[in-house]
Design a protein around this motif. Sequence first.
Motif, PDB file in Angstrom:
ATOM      1  N   ASN A 144       0.803  -1.224   0.000  1.00 23.19           N
ATOM      2  CA  ASN A 144       0.000   0.000   0.000  1.00 23.19           C
ATOM      3  C   ASN A 144       0.841   1.281   0.000  1.00 23.19           C
ATOM      4  OD1 ASN A 144      -2.453  -1.361  -0.025  1.00 23.19           O
ATOM      5  ND2 ASN A 144      -2.441  -1.605   2.189  1.00 23.19           N
ATOM      6  N   VAL A 145       2.120   1.159  -0.252  1.00 28.50           N
ATOM      7  CA  VAL A 145       2.973   2.342  -0.289  1.00 28.50           C
ATOM      8  C   VAL A 145       2.690   3.102  -1.581  1.00 28.50           C
ATOM      9  CG1 VAL A 145       5.342   3.170  -0.384  1.00 28.50           C
ATOM     10  CG2 VAL A 145       4.757   1.282   1.126  1.00 28.50           C
ATOM     11  N   TYR A 171       2.574  12.341  -0.809  1.00 25.13           N
ATOM     12  CA  TYR A 171       3.562  12.875   0.123  1.00 25.13           C
ATOM     13  C   TYR A 171       4.208  11.762   0.939  1.00 25.13           C
ATOM     14  CZ  TYR A 171       5.757  15.242   3.979  1.00 25.13           C
ATOM     15  OH  TYR A 171       6.676  15.664   4.894  1.00 25.13           O
ATOM     16  N   SER A 172       5.432  11.912   1.185  1.00 23.02           N
ATOM     17  CA  SER A 172       6.421  11.038   1.823  1.00 23.02           C
ATOM     18  C   SER A 172       7.025  10.102   0.790  1.00 23.02           C
ATOM     19  CB  SER A 172       5.894  10.284   3.041  1.00 23.02           C
ATOM     20  OG  SER A 172       5.264   9.090   2.690  1.00 23.02           O
ATOM     21  N   LEU A 207      10.132   7.825  12.065  1.00 27.69           N
ATOM     22  CA  LEU A 207      10.071   8.610  10.838  1.00 27.69           C
ATOM     23  C   LEU A 207       8.652   9.024  10.498  1.00 27.69           C
ATOM     24  CD1 LEU A 207      12.573   6.587   8.600  1.00 27.69           C
ATOM     25  CD2 LEU A 207      12.868   8.935   9.439  1.00 27.69           C
ATOM     26  N   VAL A 208       7.720   8.112  10.632  1.00 31.21           N
ATOM     27  CA  VAL A 208       6.333   8.414  10.284  1.00 31.21           C
ATOM     28  C   VAL A 208       5.698   9.370  11.284  1.00 31.21           C
ATOM     29  CG1 VAL A 208       4.038   7.364  10.046  1.00 31.21           C
ATOM     30  CG2 VAL A 208       5.990   6.266   9.013  1.00 31.21           C
TER      31      VAL A 208
END
Length: 108
Positions: free
Chosen positions: A60-61, A66-67, A103-104
Amino acid sequence: MTIAEQIITIGLCVLATVLTRFLPFIIFRGNKPAPKYVQYLGRALPAAIFSMLVVYCLKNVNVTAYSFGIPELIAIIAVVALHLWKRQMILSIAGGTVLYMLLVQVVF
């Protein structure tokens, strides 16, 4: 679910867990080697399972939003580096997970 159904469900889960843990030791006694196909599965399945987990985690990436998959990429690089450095699976998995969550939650 009623209490009786819950007790039966838990009992069946316990029975299945105990059976899957002890059955290999009953079937494959220590005095003779395991069959060749079992030895092959012991070598092949860990890599196959981890590959499947990686695909599942990354399915699901969205690299167009964004990111752009950057936290995932950094975490994967960290997992590989930690594993090559220490060769300890738990450290690699835990380190990558903690880094990804940081990070998230903090950076991205």
